[in-house]
Design a protein around this motif. Structure first.
Motif, short mmCIF file in Angstrom:
data_model
loop_
_atom_site.label_atom_id
_atom_site.label_comp_id
_atom_site.label_asym_id
_atom_site.label_seq_id
_atom_site.Cartn_x
_atom_site.Cartn_y
_atom_site.Cartn_z
N ASN A 113 -5.06 7.90 5.70
CA ASN A 113 -5.17 6.52 5.27
C ASN A 113 -3.96 5.69 5.72
O ASN A 113 -4.10 4.51 6.04
N PHE A 121 0.83 -1.21 0.00
CA PHE A 121 0.00 0.00 0.00
C PHE A 121 0.86 1.25 0.00
O PHE A 121 0.62 2.19 -0.78
N GLY A 161 2.22 2.05 -3.35
CA GLY A 161 1.26 2.29 -4.42
C GLY A 161 0.86 1.08 -5.23
O GLY A 161 0.20 1.22 -6.27
N SER A 220 -4.36 -0.16 -3.44
CA SER A 220 -5.09 1.04 -3.03
C SER A 220 -5.45 0.94 -1.54
O SER A 220 -5.39 -0.15 -0.94
N TYR A 221 -5.83 2.07 -0.98
CA TYR A 221 -6.25 2.06 0.43
C TYR A 221 -7.44 1.13 0.61
O TYR A 221 -7.50 0.35 1.58
N GLN A 222 -8.38 1.16 -0.31
CA GLN A 222 -9.58 0.33 -0.18
C GLN A 222 -9.23 -1.15 -0.24
O GLN A 222 -9.82 -1.97 0.48
N GLN A 223 -8.28 -1.51 -1.10
CA GLN A 223 -7.86 -2.91 -1.18
C GLN A 223 -7.25 -3.38 0.13
O GLN A 223 -7.55 -4.47 0.63
#
Length: 451
Positions: free
Chosen positions: A294, A260, A263, A266-269
């Motif tokens: 985040n 994360f 990159g 993603s934050y959601q992943q």
């Protein structure tokens, strides 16, 4: 197996009696000896996932080992409390279990060559296919041959802490047999017959043929159960399951955080992956909402997932402890916890998104070439000097000076035994840091000159 013997304070290679002080125990001394070793320091420049990273946040082998050690200490101490009560052990503290696990975890990657697991693959590939490597290994037999064809960082780690560090001492760092046995996740020689033994402890070699006698001393001291009357293979020390679990927890959970931060996720992943493991709690709807960034949210969830995994591993170990002591349980603890599928999902995603990132593949591919080339260039040099002495070619007499004396032989004269000579060369190359391996490769190939 019985716990009183499994917690042996006997030191490999030392005749000194165990210390009677409780202010700094034998197992704490193990931890300290590893911390102050040069091999441990070199892990600051050895790959965890991202080789030669310029980002100081990214974990190296050193930071991964420290984090694994922290988790291992927690697991060991929690288990120790229950084991002492369950078996009414006298003369031991719960912290002794934690200190053994912490020391073993601290050293668990100390034998890994440069560039992570691709470095192990490079040595195996060299031994099997390279011109000089294939010729030299082909004359060996049994475990001596398999030590190179199936080169393993775990077996190299046992060499580092029992032979290569403090090399003038019998037993190297002279750690306690309890710590050495807990360190050895794969208590077997390298040649045991393919598929002959099942279980996770038989999956890889845990010591080389040269170090077999040392491990036999350790196994006898702690009372490991031998699995074959002829071959050198034993059932694991119970605490090695906790060492393995601490490593499993850290690289599965923390690799997601690193992915994360760089990159690749993603934050959601990352949030979804962690939340699946914490689905039975209200963390996401309470404290998480009060955290601003985040990055901080991912760090918070990472800590909670590790705590959750520790709790589940603890219960799993205690449930299987009777079978472990009898040698009847031989699976990773991670495969038996309630959230095993969710934890497996972490490594699956890491394999799809992180481990194949371009910067990882590109440098590991280059590292593969670096290690193979160093081995292939140095072995004929060593052989030439071993066979011809002062009549060796000027090039050989010059290049052998690039190898420290401890990896050649007494008075810088190569040993005559083919196996030992190869072993010392792999000791030399596998002990390099990523940066030093690249630097030396450039010099011996003429890509760059000093200064």
């Amino acid at each position: 197996m019985n716990w009183s013997q499994l917690l042996s304070r006997q030191r490999l290679g030392s005749k000194d009696q165990p210390t009677s002080t409780t202010s700094r125990t034998d197992f704490q001394r193990d931890f300290d000896r590893i911390v102050f070793s040069s091999a441990f320091r070199r892990m600051q420049d050895k790959t965890q996932i991202f080789p030669l990273s310029k980002i100081d946040y990214v974990r190296t082998r050193l930071t991964h080992s420290l984090e694994s050690s922290s988790v291992g200490r927690s697991l060991g101490t929690l288990v120790g409390e229950q084991i002492i009560a369950r078996h009414k052990l006298k003369g031991y503290e719960a912290s002794d279990f934690g200190d053994i696990c912490a020391a073993a975890c601290l050293a668990h990657d100390i034998g890994n060559p440069p560039f992570g697991h691709s470095g192990e693959d490079a040595i195996r590939h060299w031994a099997e296919t390279a011109d000089y490597g294939r010729q030299r290994v082909a004359v060996l037999n049994g475990s001596q041959r398999e030590d190179f064809l199936n080169f393993e960082g775990n077996a190299q780690g046992f060499r580092v802490i029992t032979r290569l560090q403090n090399r003038d001492n019998p037993g190297g760092l002279q750690l306690t047999c309890a710590t050495l046995a807990a360190f050895t996740k794969y208590p077997r020689e390298s040649c045991i017959g393919k598929g002959r033994f099942d279980g996770v402890s038989a999956k890889k070699p845990g010591f080389t043929a040269e170090d077999q006698e040392n491990f036999e001393t350790v196994a006898k001291a702690v009372g490991l159960i031998r699995r074959d009357p002829v071959l050198s293979i034993w059932h694991r020390h119970p605490l090695s399951y906790l060492v393995e679990a601490a490593d499993d927890i850290c690289y599965r959970v923390i690799d997601i955080e690193d992915g994360f931060r760089l990159g690749h996720l993603s934050y959601q992943q990352a949030l979804d992956l962690y939340s699946d493991i914490l689905a039975d709690s209200s963390i996401q709807t309470s404290r998480l909402k009060r955290i601003g960034g985040n990055k901080e949210k991912v760090e918070f969830l990472r800590a909670k997932v590790i705590s959750k995994a520790i709790s589940e591993i603890l219960s799993c170990f205690l449930d299987h402890e009777p079978a472990i002591l009898k040698g009847e349980f031989d699976d990773p603890l991670m495969s038996s916890i309630p959230h095993r599928q969710e934890m497996d999902r972490l490594i699956q995603v890491a394999g799809e998104k992180i481990y194949i990132a371009p910067e990882v593949i590109e440098i590991e591919t280059a590292g593969f070439q670096v290690i193979s080339e160093l081995l292939e260039r140095f072995i004929p040099i060593i052989d030439d000097v071993a066979e011809h002495g002062t009549n060796a070619t000027p090039r050989s007499q010059m290049m052998i000076r690039l190898i420290p004396e401890q990896f050649i032989g007494d008075d810088a004269i190569p040993v005559q035994d083919d196996y030992t000579r190869l072993l010392r060369l792999t000791d030399f190359v596998s002990g390099m840091t990523d940066s030093y391996a690249v630097s030396l490769y450039k010099k011996v190939t003429g890509i760059s000159l000093p200064g």
